[in-house]
Design a protein around this motif. Structure first.
Motif, short mmCIF file in Angstrom:
data_model
loop_
_atom_site.label_atom_id
_atom_site.label_comp_id
_atom_site.label_asym_id
_atom_site.label_seq_id
_atom_site.Cartn_x
_atom_site.Cartn_y
_atom_site.Cartn_z
N LEU A 187 6.95 -0.81 5.28
CA LEU A 187 6.06 0.33 4.93
C LEU A 187 4.78 -0.26 4.18
CD1 LEU A 187 8.75 2.91 3.21
CD2 LEU A 187 7.87 2.76 5.60
N ARG A 188 3.74 0.51 4.79
CA ARG A 188 2.45 -0.07 4.24
C ARG A 188 2.50 0.72 2.73
NH1 ARG A 188 -1.22 -2.80 6.80
NH2 ARG A 188 -0.90 -3.16 9.03
N TYR A 189 1.58 0.21 1.76
CA TYR A 189 1.57 0.84 0.63
C TYR A 189 0.18 1.03 -0.10
CZ TYR A 189 1.25 -3.41 -1.85
OH TYR A 189 0.87 -4.59 -2.17
N GLU A 190 -0.26 2.15 -0.73
CA GLU A 190 -1.53 1.94 -1.36
C GLU A 190 -1.27 2.32 -2.90
OE1 GLU A 190 -4.45 1.56 0.01
OE2 GLU A 190 -4.09 1.45 1.92
N ASN A 191 -1.90 1.60 -3.82
CA ASN A 191 -1.72 1.83 -5.11
C ASN A 191 -3.13 2.55 -5.69
OD1 ASN A 191 0.77 0.54 -5.88
ND2 ASN A 191 -0.02 -1.27 -6.28
N LEU A 192 -3.09 3.72 -6.29
CA LEU A 192 -4.30 4.32 -6.56
C LEU A 192 -4.26 4.57 -7.97
CD1 LEU A 192 -3.87 7.34 -3.53
CD2 LEU A 192 -5.22 4.99 -3.69
N GLU A 193 -5.22 3.86 -8.61
CA GLU A 193 -5.10 4.04 -10.10
C GLU A 193 -5.75 5.34 -10.45
OE1 GLU A 193 -4.27 1.88 -12.54
OE2 GLU A 193 -3.70 0.24 -11.03
N LEU A 194 -5.13 6.11 -11.21
CA LEU A 194 -5.59 7.23 -11.73
C LEU A 194 -6.74 7.50 -12.96
CD1 LEU A 194 -2.15 9.51 -11.70
CD2 LEU A 194 -3.88 9.04 -9.70
N PRO A 195 -7.66 8.08 -12.98
CA PRO A 195 -8.77 8.26 -13.92
C PRO A 195 -8.11 8.77 -15.15
CG PRO A 195 -9.03 9.98 -12.44
CD PRO A 195 -8.12 9.11 -11.84
N GLY A 196 -8.89 8.24 -16.33
CA GLY A 196 -8.26 8.79 -17.51
C GLY A 196 -7.69 7.82 -18.27
N ASP A 197 -7.21 8.33 -19.65
CA ASP A 197 -6.43 7.45 -20.48
C ASP A 197 -5.16 6.98 -20.21
OD1 ASP A 197 -8.92 7.31 -21.97
OD2 ASP A 197 -8.15 8.88 -23.37
N ARG A 198 -4.65 7.61 -19.28
CA ARG A 198 -3.16 7.44 -18.86
C ARG A 198 -3.27 6.32 -17.93
NH1 ARG A 198 -3.56 12.75 -18.62
NH2 ARG A 198 -4.02 12.77 -16.53
N PRO A 199 -2.23 4.97 -18.20
CA PRO A 199 -2.31 3.82 -17.57
C PRO A 199 -1.16 4.37 -16.24
CG PRO A 199 -1.09 3.47 -19.48
CD PRO A 199 -1.55 4.72 -19.72
N LEU A 200 -1.67 5.05 -15.42
CA LEU A 200 -0.75 5.61 -14.26
C LEU A 200 -1.45 5.23 -12.92
CD1 LEU A 200 0.18 9.23 -15.58
CD2 LEU A 200 1.42 7.05 -15.83
N ARG A 201 -0.49 4.93 -12.15
CA ARG A 201 -1.04 4.68 -10.77
C ARG A 201 0.08 5.64 -9.73
NH1 ARG A 201 1.05 -0.34 -12.04
NH2 ARG A 201 2.55 -1.22 -10.59
N LEU A 202 -0.89 5.94 -8.77
CA LEU A 202 0.01 6.69 -7.49
C LEU A 202 0.45 5.77 -6.67
CD1 LEU A 202 1.27 9.42 -6.44
CD2 LEU A 202 -1.05 9.79 -5.42
N VAL A 203 1.71 5.57 -6.45
CA VAL A 203 1.89 4.61 -5.37
C VAL A 203 2.63 5.36 -3.93
CG1 VAL A 203 3.15 2.46 -4.40
CG2 VAL A 203 2.66 2.86 -6.90
N LEU A 204 1.72 5.31 -2.79
CA LEU A 204 1.95 5.85 -1.63
C LEU A 204 2.37 4.92 -0.38
CD1 LEU A 204 -0.92 8.27 -1.29
CD2 LEU A 204 1.18 8.84 -2.24
N PHE A 205 3.60 5.40 0.26
CA PHE A 205 4.04 4.52 1.36
C PHE A 205 3.89 5.24 2.74
CE2 PHE A 205 6.17 2.98 -2.52
CZ PHE A 205 6.27 1.80 -2.44
N HIS A 206 3.51 4.58 3.67
CA HIS A 206 3.67 5.13 4.99
C HIS A 206 3.99 4.06 6.15
CE1 HIS A 206 -0.32 3.52 6.53
NE2 HIS A 206 -0.52 3.36 5.15
N ALA A 207 4.30 4.83 7.00
CA ALA A 207 4.74 3.67 8.46
C ALA A 207 3.75 3.61 9.38
CB ALA A 207 6.15 4.08 8.85
N GLU A 208 3.58 2.70 10.26
CA GLU A 208 2.63 2.73 11.50
C GLU A 208 2.93 4.08 12.18
OE1 GLU A 208 0.03 1.21 12.08
OE2 GLU A 208 0.21 -0.56 10.52
N PRO A 209 1.94 4.59 12.74
CA PRO A 209 2.04 5.77 13.39
C PRO A 209 2.87 5.17 14.76
CG PRO A 209 -0.06 5.95 12.76
CD PRO A 209 0.62 4.48 12.40
N ALA A 210 4.00 6.07 15.33
CA ALA A 210 4.61 6.05 16.45
C ALA A 210 5.28 4.50 16.59
CB ALA A 210 3.89 5.85 17.75
N SER A 211 5.79 4.11 15.32
CA SER A 211 6.71 2.69 15.10
C SER A 211 8.08 3.36 14.85
CB SER A 211 6.16 2.03 13.88
OG SER A 211 6.20 2.76 12.89
N PRO A 212 8.89 2.26 15.10
CA PRO A 212 10.15 2.36 14.78
C PRO A 212 10.46 2.73 13.26
CG PRO A 212 10.08 0.67 16.24
CD PRO A 212 8.67 1.07 15.83
#
Length: 275
Positions: A232-257
């Motif tokens: 799976l591919r992943y993207e780490n998205l740092e969220l703005p503000g004082d909270r040290p949080l990041r949103l991690v999203l996973f996705h597969a290549e389209p039309a892949s096994p």
């Protein structure tokens, strides 16, 4: 309790030991016993006196100027994450953050639940503070541990779950090191690092490498019960503000096994939502 962070001097010494003298046009022979560059060689490249650079590594120098730090970062070919860590250690970015806000907005939790790809909300300690149903099977059917750093280093099953375990482990150490300089008054972070030092599989060894990392995207190779290998591919998205949080999203290549495997996992009945 202070977070067991690396000192500025220790960080510089580790980094100096990894430099190849030949890349700076410095000849080497059998009589050279020092790995990497000597202090006097670094001082000449940075443009400071040998005495001053030695005081830096010994922790005896006053706060170095931004110009000196930039020169060190350039000489050491530091990444942006390593440069930020250097500045944090030298207090060049101001005082460390002493408070860490743990609350998560309900709207953010609802957003994560509505996504159709695996999503995790993670703090600087690798605590999973929110996740959606799509993430439950790939991650939480493999582990009941809600701190991913503890899972990586304290659960032997992680070596199978992460097919590239060592790069994952090294990146985890690198991100904890960066957090340790940024949030040095976080007692929960201090306890986590201390526990991993004592009990973690290879944690102390990897911590000694001086690795600093901030991973924004890439590919992770998992092994998941029911579907086997899953890339799976992943993207780490740092969220703005004082909270040290990041949103991690996973996705597969389209039309892949792997996309088919994610659909299969989504169709598997699960227990009650854990969050």
């Amino acid at each position: 309790m202070a977070v067991p962070t690396t000192s500025l001097g220790a960080f510089l010494a580790v980094r100096r030991g990894k430099l190849d003298p030949r890349s700076f046009g410095i000849a080497t022979d059998r009589r050279r016993r020092v790995p990497g560059l000597r202090r006097e060689e670094v001082a000449a490249l940075v443009g400071v006196s040998v005495e001053y650079y030695a005081r830096l590594e010994r922790g005896k120098a006053s706060r170095p100027s931004l110009q000196v730090l930039e020169a060190i970062a350039e000489t050491f070919s530091m990444t942006s994450a390593e440069r930020a860590h250097l500045l944090e250690l030298a207090h060049a970015l101001g005082s460390s953050r002493k408070t860490v806000v743990e609350t998560v907005r309900p709207g953010l939790t609802s957003l994560i639940q509505s996504l159709h790809v695996p999503a995790l909300l993670i703090n600087h300690r690798f605590d999973v503070v929110a996740s959606n149903a799509q993430a439950r099977l790939p991650f939480f059917d493999s582990t009941t541990e809600e701190n991913l750093a503890r899972y990586v280093f304290l659960n032997p099953a992680s070596h199978r779950f992460y097919r590239d375990w060592r790069p994952v482990a090294l990146a985890t150490v690198g991100q904890l090191r960066a957090a340790s300089a940024r949030y040095r008054h976080d007692q929960d972070l201090a306890r986590l690092i201390g526990d991993l030092m004592l009990r973690g599989d290879h944690f102390a060894q990897l911590w000694g490498t001086g690795e600093v990392a901030e991973r924004s995207h890439g590919i992770k190779r998992f092994w998941t019960p029911g579907v086997g290998d899953l890339d799976l591919r992943y993207e780490n998205l740092e969220l703005p503000g004082d909270r040290p949080l990041r949103l991690v999203l996973f996705h597969a290549e389209p039309a892949s096994p792997d996309e088919d495997k994610l659909r299969l996992l989504a169709a598997v009945p699960t227990g009650a939502d854990r969050r």
